[in-house]
Design a protein around this motif. Sequence first.
Motif, PDB file in Angstrom:
ATOM      1  N   TYR A   9       0.821  -1.212   0.000  1.00  0.00           N
ATOM      2  CA  TYR A   9       0.000   0.000   0.000  1.00  0.00           C
ATOM      3  C   TYR A   9       0.862   1.272   0.000  1.00  0.00           C
ATOM      4  O   TYR A   9       0.577   2.243  -0.691  1.00  0.00           O
ATOM      5  N   ALA A  68       3.980  -6.963   3.491  1.00  0.00           N
ATOM      6  CA  ALA A  68       2.633  -7.317   3.971  1.00  0.00           C
ATOM      7  C   ALA A  68       2.699  -8.595   4.801  1.00  0.00           C
ATOM      8  O   ALA A  68       2.122  -8.671   5.892  1.00  0.00           O
ATOM      9  N   THR A  93       4.530  -8.061   8.068  1.00  0.00           N
ATOM     10  CA  THR A  93       3.683  -7.330   9.020  1.00  0.00           C
ATOM     11  C   THR A  93       2.608  -8.259   9.594  1.00  0.00           C
ATOM     12  O   THR A  93       2.322  -8.226  10.797  1.00  0.00           O
ATOM     13  N   GLY A 132      -9.810  -5.883   6.602  1.00  0.00           N
ATOM     14  CA  GLY A 132      -9.133  -5.728   5.302  1.00  0.00           C
ATOM     15  C   GLY A 132      -8.671  -7.083   4.817  1.00  0.00           C
ATOM     16  O   GLY A 132      -7.577  -7.235   4.266  1.00  0.00           O
ATOM     17  N   THR A 148      -9.121  -9.320   2.488  1.00  0.00           N
ATOM     18  CA  THR A 148      -8.643  -9.766   1.168  1.00  0.00           C
ATOM     19  C   THR A 148      -7.355  -9.040   0.764  1.00  0.00           C
ATOM     20  O   THR A 148      -6.762  -9.369  -0.257  1.00  0.00           O
ATOM     21  N   GLY A 149      -6.935  -8.048   1.545  1.00  0.00           N
ATOM     22  CA  GLY A 149      -5.697  -7.323   1.229  1.00  0.00           C
ATOM     23  C   GLY A 149      -4.460  -8.151   1.568  1.00  0.00           C
ATOM     24  O   GLY A 149      -4.575  -9.285   2.052  1.00  0.00           O
ATOM     25  N   LEU A 193      -7.204  -1.440   8.980  1.00  0.00           N
ATOM     26  CA  LEU A 193      -8.024  -0.364   8.413  1.00  0.00           C
ATOM     27  C   LEU A 193      -8.028   0.935   9.201  1.00  0.00           C
ATOM     28  O   LEU A 193      -8.130   2.011   8.629  1.00  0.00           O
ATOM     29  N   ALA A 242      -5.819   1.760   6.074  1.00  0.00           N
ATOM     30  CA  ALA A 242      -6.380   1.703   4.718  1.00  0.00           C
ATOM     31  C   ALA A 242      -7.727   2.430   4.641  1.00  0.00           C
ATOM     32  O   ALA A 242      -8.090   2.945   3.589  1.00  0.00           O
ATOM     33  N   ILE A 295       1.806  -1.869  15.573  1.00  0.00           N
ATOM     34  CA  ILE A 295       2.778  -2.709  14.870  1.00  0.00           C
ATOM     35  C   ILE A 295       3.439  -1.877  13.775  1.00  0.00           C
ATOM     36  O   ILE A 295       2.754  -1.301  12.916  1.00  0.00           O
ATOM     37  N   ALA A 342       8.609  -1.015   9.436  1.00  0.00           N
ATOM     38  CA  ALA A 342       9.675  -0.274   8.745  1.00  0.00           C
ATOM     39  C   ALA A 342      10.923  -0.113   9.610  1.00  0.00           C
ATOM     40  O   ALA A 342      12.041  -0.217   9.125  1.00  0.00           O
ATOM     41  N   MET A 380      -4.819  -1.080  -6.524  1.00  0.00           N
ATOM     42  CA  MET A 380      -4.583  -1.076  -5.082  1.00  0.00           C
ATOM     43  C   MET A 380      -5.189   0.177  -4.443  1.00  0.00           C
ATOM     44  O   MET A 380      -5.844   0.098  -3.398  1.00  0.00           O
ATOM     45  N   GLY A 398      -8.702  -0.122  -3.873  1.00  0.00           N
ATOM     46  CA  GLY A 398      -9.082  -1.159  -2.893  1.00  0.00           C
ATOM     47  C   GLY A 398      -9.649  -2.405  -3.569  1.00  0.00           C
ATOM     48  O   GLY A 398     -10.313  -3.212  -2.930  1.00  0.00           O
ATOM     49  N   LEU A 404      -7.832  -4.806  -5.295  1.00  0.00           N
ATOM     50  CA  LEU A 404      -6.918  -5.949  -5.433  1.00  0.00           C
ATOM     51  C   LEU A 404      -7.262  -7.027  -4.425  1.00  0.00           C
ATOM     52  O   LEU A 404      -7.841  -6.761  -3.380  1.00  0.00           O
TER      53      LEU A 404
HETATM   54  N1  LIG Z   1       2.575  -0.724  10.152  1.00  0.00           N
HETATM   55  C1  LIG Z   1       3.289  -1.231   9.171  1.00  0.00           C
HETATM   56  O1  LIG Z   1       4.502  -1.397   9.268  1.00  0.00           O
HETATM   57  C2  LIG Z   1       2.585  -1.632   7.920  1.00  0.00           C
HETATM   58  C3  LIG Z   1       3.152  -2.571   7.042  1.00  0.00           C
HETATM   59  C4  LIG Z   1       2.405  -2.978   5.917  1.00  0.00           C
HETATM   60  C5  LIG Z   1       1.156  -2.412   5.685  1.00  0.00           C
HETATM   61  N2  LIG Z   1       0.692  -1.468   6.543  1.00  0.00           N
HETATM   62  C6  LIG Z   1      -0.623  -0.855   6.326  1.00  0.00           C
HETATM   63  O2  LIG Z   1      -1.623  -1.862   6.416  1.00  0.00           O
HETATM   64  C7  LIG Z   1      -2.713  -1.525   5.571  1.00  0.00           C
HETATM   65  C8  LIG Z   1      -2.980  -2.702   4.632  1.00  0.00           C
HETATM   66  O3  LIG Z   1      -1.860  -2.882   3.778  1.00  0.00           O
HETATM   67  P1  LIG Z   1      -1.940  -3.940   2.590  1.00  0.00           P
HETATM   68  O4  LIG Z   1      -0.598  -3.999   1.981  1.00  0.00           O
HETATM   69  O5  LIG Z   1      -2.591  -5.168   3.089  1.00  0.00           O
HETATM   70  O6  LIG Z   1      -2.943  -3.172   1.594  1.00  0.00           O
HETATM   71  P2  LIG Z   1      -3.944  -3.775   0.527  1.00  0.00           P
HETATM   72  O7  LIG Z   1      -3.413  -5.036  -0.044  1.00  0.00           O
HETATM   73  O8  LIG Z   1      -4.326  -2.651  -0.367  1.00  0.00           O
HETATM   74  O9  LIG Z   1      -5.215  -4.192   1.417  1.00  0.00           O
HETATM   75  C9  LIG Z   1      -6.028  -3.272   2.068  1.00  0.00           C
HETATM   76  C10 LIG Z   1      -7.435  -3.867   2.187  1.00  0.00           C
HETATM   77  O10 LIG Z   1      -8.198  -3.008   3.007  1.00  0.00           O
HETATM   78  C11 LIG Z   1      -9.541  -2.930   2.542  1.00  0.00           C
HETATM   79  N3  LIG Z   1      -9.783  -1.511   2.195  1.00  0.00           N
HETATM   80  C12 LIG Z   1      -9.118  -0.759   1.272  1.00  0.00           C
HETATM   81  N4  LIG Z   1      -9.601   0.496   1.245  1.00  0.00           N
HETATM   82  C13 LIG Z   1     -10.562   0.550   2.198  1.00  0.00           C
HETATM   83  C14 LIG Z   1     -11.424   1.582   2.672  1.00  0.00           C
HETATM   84  N5  LIG Z   1     -11.379   2.820   2.166  1.00  0.00           N
HETATM   85  N6  LIG Z   1     -12.293   1.290   3.660  1.00  0.00           N
HETATM   86  C15 LIG Z   1     -12.355   0.053   4.188  1.00  0.00           C
HETATM   87  N7  LIG Z   1     -11.553  -0.979   3.775  1.00  0.00           N
HETATM   88  C16 LIG Z   1     -10.673  -0.715   2.798  1.00  0.00           C
HETATM   89  C17 LIG Z   1      -9.642  -3.865   1.346  1.00  0.00           C
HETATM   90  O11 LIG Z   1      -9.949  -5.166   1.852  1.00  0.00           O
HETATM   91  P3  LIG Z   1     -11.442  -5.765   1.888  1.00  0.00           P
HETATM   92  O12 LIG Z   1     -12.077  -5.375   0.597  1.00  0.00           O
HETATM   93  O13 LIG Z   1     -11.242  -7.241   2.047  1.00  0.00           O
HETATM   94  O14 LIG Z   1     -12.145  -5.152   3.057  1.00  0.00           O
HETATM   95  C18 LIG Z   1      -8.192  -3.924   0.861  1.00  0.00           C
HETATM   96  O15 LIG Z   1      -7.943  -5.081   0.117  1.00  0.00           O
HETATM   97  C19 LIG Z   1      -2.323  -0.234   4.862  1.00  0.00           C
HETATM   98  O16 LIG Z   1      -2.864   0.863   5.552  1.00  0.00           O
HETATM   99  C20 LIG Z   1      -0.809  -0.211   4.967  1.00  0.00           C
HETATM  100  O17 LIG Z   1      -0.271   1.080   4.903  1.00  0.00           O
HETATM  101  C21 LIG Z   1       1.375  -1.074   7.637  1.00  0.00           C
END
Ligand SMILES: NC(=O)c1ccc[n+]([C@@H]2O[C@H](COP(=O)([O-])OP(=O)(O)OC[C@H]3O[C@@H](n4cnc5c(N)ncnc54)[C@H](OP(=O)(O)O)[C@@H]3O)[C@@H](O)[C@H]2O)c1
Length: 329
Positions: free
Chosen positions: A45, A131, A134, A158, A160-161, A224, A248, A270, A273, A315, A318, A320
Amino acid sequence: MGKYRCFEVRERGYNEFSRSVELKDTQELPPGEVLVRVHYSSLNYKDALSASGNRGVTRRYPHTPGIDAAGVVEDSSVPAFLPGDQVIVSGYDLGMNHAGGFAEYVRVPSEWVVRLPAGLSLKQAMMLGTAGFTAGRCVEMLLIQGCLPSQGDILVTGATGGVGSISVAILARLGFAVTALTGKNESAFLRNLGAQAVLSRIEFLRSRKKVLLPERWSGVVDTLGGEYLETAIKETRYEGVVTSCGNAASGNLALSVYPFIIRGVRLIGIDSARCSMEIRERVWCRLATDFKFIQLEELAMVISLEQLDAAIEAMLAGSLRGRVVIRLI
Ligand SMILES: NC(=O)c1ccc[n+]([C@@H]2O[C@H](COP(=O)([O-])OP(=O)(O)OC[C@H]3O[C@@H](n4cnc5c(N)ncnc54)[C@H](OP(=O)(O)O)[C@@H]3O)[C@@H](O)[C@H]2O)c1
């Protein structure tokens, strides 16, 4: 070393950015002790944000995003890494303000480099990527805090992400009953990963106004933020554990203190980085052993640098599912 291909983001005007595959010279790479020939990268993301000009992630352009890279050391000025070593580089400043993994080469400080653990290929490492790391860290935190399968259901948002789907698979592999929260019509996909129940986002938010809600979850992996995290915390059982790793949906969190002072709920942040090398090596090792799950190959779609632009748009929308791996060999 000569020329290499990369996915470059350039600023064309106020808030206008272009993205294209370019040829650059390895001499243009930032300084660092280890030069890695990247075999695979992955889309996270944060990359989608960097590729669309988000200054919170990337301050200066032109820039090569890609917070993940897995490949083979081509040159090293430190004894810890030798040409031919298979390595993973993820997190720190890679792909944020340091030229990242959407390229055939990265040059990085040796402190950022993790040896590929036995039991994972370079491609599998990027199917997981940041991902997966994490997700592994969130699950490990639930275990460290004492969550046991016998204590009740775990909620993953989230689902399916990237982080969500891998969390579902690891938790199910460890014997937890997982409820997957999703906005998509993807029950079959989530059940194949091991989810016991699938919950729609709309249904989940229905009763969220009260300060406490009926107790449902012994643990939560939230990707989320915002009203989803608020509701999850209000529904967490006595002394349950909530891990928060993503935004997200929203970066906000509007809550009363009651889940904490009446139910003793633990909310744990969590970050992947900047976490220590000790944690990095341990979690990667677990992803290759006790956290390894059989559905990994089905989770990831492999694309080329040329197909990355469309994947980034998907992505951001939302839409993917699972993980996107970029092949660079
Ligand atoms: N803290 C860290 O070190 C760290 C590391 C990696 C990722 N992250 C964060 O974790 C989150 C997920 O990352 P990811 O790589 O899994 O992203 P991703 O593959 O894009 O998955 C995010 C999922 O969240 C849901 N979503 C997306 N937009 C939304 C919205 N506006 N409202 C509600 N649900 C929504 C969708 O799932 P559904 O359709 O299944 O609901 C989507 O597939 C991001 O915010 C990212 O920045 C943080």
